[in-house]
Scaffold this motif. Structure first.
Motif, PDB file in Angstrom:
ATOM      1  N   PRO A  12       1.058  11.664   8.004  1.00  0.00           N
ATOM      2  CA  PRO A  12      -0.206  11.044   8.436  1.00  0.00           C
ATOM      3  C   PRO A  12      -0.804  10.113   7.392  1.00  0.00           C
ATOM      4  O   PRO A  12      -1.483   9.140   7.741  1.00  0.00           O
ATOM      5  CB  PRO A  12      -1.125  12.250   8.680  1.00  0.00           C
ATOM      6  N   GLU A  13      -0.564  10.408   6.123  1.00  0.00           N
ATOM      7  CA  GLU A  13      -1.170   9.604   5.066  1.00  0.00           C
ATOM      8  C   GLU A  13      -0.566   8.202   5.027  1.00  0.00           C
ATOM      9  O   GLU A  13      -1.279   7.199   4.939  1.00  0.00           O
ATOM     10  CB  GLU A  13      -1.011  10.321   3.729  1.00  0.00           C
ATOM     11  N   GLY A  14       0.762   8.125   5.083  1.00  0.00           N
ATOM     12  CA  GLY A  14       1.406   6.821   5.113  1.00  0.00           C
ATOM     13  C   GLY A  14       1.027   6.042   6.355  1.00  0.00           C
ATOM     14  O   GLY A  14       0.731   4.840   6.296  1.00  0.00           O
ATOM     15  N   LEU A  15       0.992   6.723   7.496  1.00  0.00           N
ATOM     16  CA  LEU A  15       0.617   6.069   8.750  1.00  0.00           C
ATOM     17  C   LEU A  15      -0.814   5.547   8.675  1.00  0.00           C
ATOM     18  O   LEU A  15      -1.101   4.435   9.130  1.00  0.00           O
ATOM     19  CB  LEU A  15       0.758   7.064   9.902  1.00  0.00           C
ATOM     20  N   ALA A  16      -1.708   6.336   8.099  1.00  0.00           N
ATOM     21  CA  ALA A  16      -3.114   5.922   8.005  1.00  0.00           C
ATOM     22  C   ALA A  16      -3.256   4.650   7.186  1.00  0.00           C
ATOM     23  O   ALA A  16      -4.028   3.744   7.546  1.00  0.00           O
ATOM     24  CB  ALA A  16      -3.940   7.051   7.393  1.00  0.00           C
ATOM     25  N   VAL A  17      -2.530   4.560   6.072  1.00  0.00           N
ATOM     26  CA  VAL A  17      -2.605   3.356   5.236  1.00  0.00           C
ATOM     27  C   VAL A  17      -2.113   2.142   6.020  1.00  0.00           C
ATOM     28  O   VAL A  17      -2.743   1.069   5.995  1.00  0.00           O
ATOM     29  CB  VAL A  17      -1.786   3.545   3.948  1.00  0.00           C
ATOM     30  N   GLY A  18      -1.007   2.279   6.720  1.00  0.00           N
ATOM     31  CA  GLY A  18      -0.488   1.166   7.506  1.00  0.00           C
ATOM     32  C   GLY A  18      -1.429   0.741   8.608  1.00  0.00           C
ATOM     33  O   GLY A  18      -1.655  -0.462   8.831  1.00  0.00           O
ATOM     34  N   VAL A  19      -1.998   1.712   9.315  1.00  0.00           N
ATOM     35  CA  VAL A  19      -2.952   1.407  10.384  1.00  0.00           C
ATOM     36  C   VAL A  19      -4.176   0.695   9.813  1.00  0.00           C
ATOM     37  O   VAL A  19      -4.709  -0.236  10.412  1.00  0.00           O
ATOM     38  CB  VAL A  19      -3.366   2.694  11.123  1.00  0.00           C
ATOM     39  N   GLY A  20      -4.611   1.130   8.621  1.00  0.00           N
ATOM     40  CA  GLY A  20      -5.757   0.485   7.987  1.00  0.00           C
ATOM     41  C   GLY A  20      -5.512  -0.988   7.714  1.00  0.00           C
ATOM     42  O   GLY A  20      -6.363  -1.837   8.003  1.00  0.00           O
ATOM     43  N   PHE A  21      -4.338  -1.311   7.175  1.00  0.00           N
ATOM     44  CA  PHE A  21      -4.033  -2.716   6.900  1.00  0.00           C
ATOM     45  C   PHE A  21      -3.786  -3.484   8.195  1.00  0.00           C
ATOM     46  O   PHE A  21      -4.149  -4.668   8.301  1.00  0.00           O
ATOM     47  CB  PHE A  21      -2.826  -2.837   5.970  1.00  0.00           C
TER      48      PHE A  21
ATOM     49  N   GLY B  34       0.811  -1.206   0.000  1.00  0.00           N
ATOM     50  CA  GLY B  34       0.000   0.000   0.000  1.00  0.00           C
ATOM     51  C   GLY B  34       0.847   1.259   0.000  1.00  0.00           C
ATOM     52  O   GLY B  34       0.554   2.231  -0.701  1.00  0.00           O
ATOM     53  N   GLY B  35       1.917   1.249   0.805  1.00  0.00           N
ATOM     54  CA  GLY B  35       2.813   2.397   0.836  1.00  0.00           C
ATOM     55  C   GLY B  35       3.481   2.646  -0.501  1.00  0.00           C
ATOM     56  O   GLY B  35       3.617   3.789  -0.941  1.00  0.00           O
TER      57      GLY B  35
END
Length: 284
Positions: free
Chosen positions: A148-157, A24-25
């Motif tokens: 925040p955008e990269g962190l959000a994607v990781g948290v989502g997965f 995702g990243g």
């Protein structure tokens, strides 16, 4: 269609939330690179067009903060208790606020117009060369903006670990953030051109810079919430709070400074609609 997309992603990437977050990243970083590279063919986009596109990016982030982070954090990962997620929201906003005390607002670096609450470049970096200081601060500010955008994607997965039903939400968040990375990447490249930097070189640098930041943060977010499950609602709130801070403190003021507020607002509404559609379509 949604189920086929999810199954294809799992078949290509696997079921590990960390590997999914890595993929995702990479995807959102590549979409940023694509946006930054648009300046090679769209050499002089109008301010009206940029404001509309950045408004779209703000709308996507605004909807995603609630549909993919805050609401699931409260309803699904805190048993209906809002406190952990809301603490995370506050911490995310506080982190970005304190970071602005060290790194000048992106607004100042993009426009040259100093805000009264912006950090002073001469005080925040021990760099004597004025041009080098400007480039370093520019990269720092935009990097902070994308964290925040990269962190959000990781948290989502990470949140979808062991729960295939939640993978659709993670994928919708990934696609939405990737989409809004396209106008952001273009805006950064245009700003760099206006500052006198080389078009082709900076278009590449902007994309690489996004990849360097968003990819490891996506992995970090997934690792954190997958290994420390009680951290999940706090992490979801943190990512959402940081995103909301960026929207209000940076993107909206930037799109409303040149007289194209209406275009920016229509772009924001379009971004909200697109994100809501992706959330429903892929989570269904």
């Amino acid at each position: 269609m949604a189920a086929e997309f999810t199954e294809t992603f799992v078949r290509l990437v696997g079921t590990s939330p960390v590997i999914q977050a890595l993929a995702g990243g990479v995807i959102i970083a590549l979409m940023n690179l694509f946006g930054a590279s648009l300046v090679l063919v769209w050499r002089d986009p109008s301010e009206r067009a940029l404001d509309g596109m950045l408004g779209f990016a703000a709308g996507v982030m605004l909807a995603a903060a609630f549909t993919s982070l805050i609401i699931p954090g409260i309803e699904e990962y805190s048993g209906g208790n809002p406190i952990p997620t809301l603490i995370g929201v506050g911490l995310g906003a506080l982190f970005l606020d304190q970071a602005d005390a060290l790194v000048p607002h992106a607004h100042y670096l993009l426009t040259g117009e100093r805000r009264t609450d912006a950090a002073d470049p001469e005080e925040t970096l021990p760099v004597t060369d004025e041009r080098l200081a400007g480039v370093v601060l520019f990269i720092l500010a935009i990097t902070l903006h994308n964290m925040p955008e990269g962190l959000a994607v990781g948290v989502g997965f990470g949140a979808a670990a062991g729960d295939p039903a939640q993978l659709g939400s993670a994928l919708s968040l990934m696609l939405a953030i990737g989409l809004q990375n396209i106008p952001e990447g273009l805006a950064v490249s245009v700003a760099a051109l206006n500052a006198g930097l080389d078009r082709r070189l900076y278009a590449a640098i902007a994309g690489i810079r996004a990849g360097v930041v968003e990819i490891p943060l996506a992995v970090l977010g997934a690792v954190a919430v997958a290994t420390i499950e009680p951290l999940l609602p706090y992490a979801m709130g943190f990512a959402a709070g940081a995103m909301l801070f960026v929207i209000s403190d940076e993107i909206i003021p930037e799109t409303h400074r040149s007289g194209y507020e209406r275009v920016a607002t229509l772009g924001l509404m379009a971004g909200v609609i697109v994100m809501l559609y992706l959330d429903i379509a892929l989570a269904g």
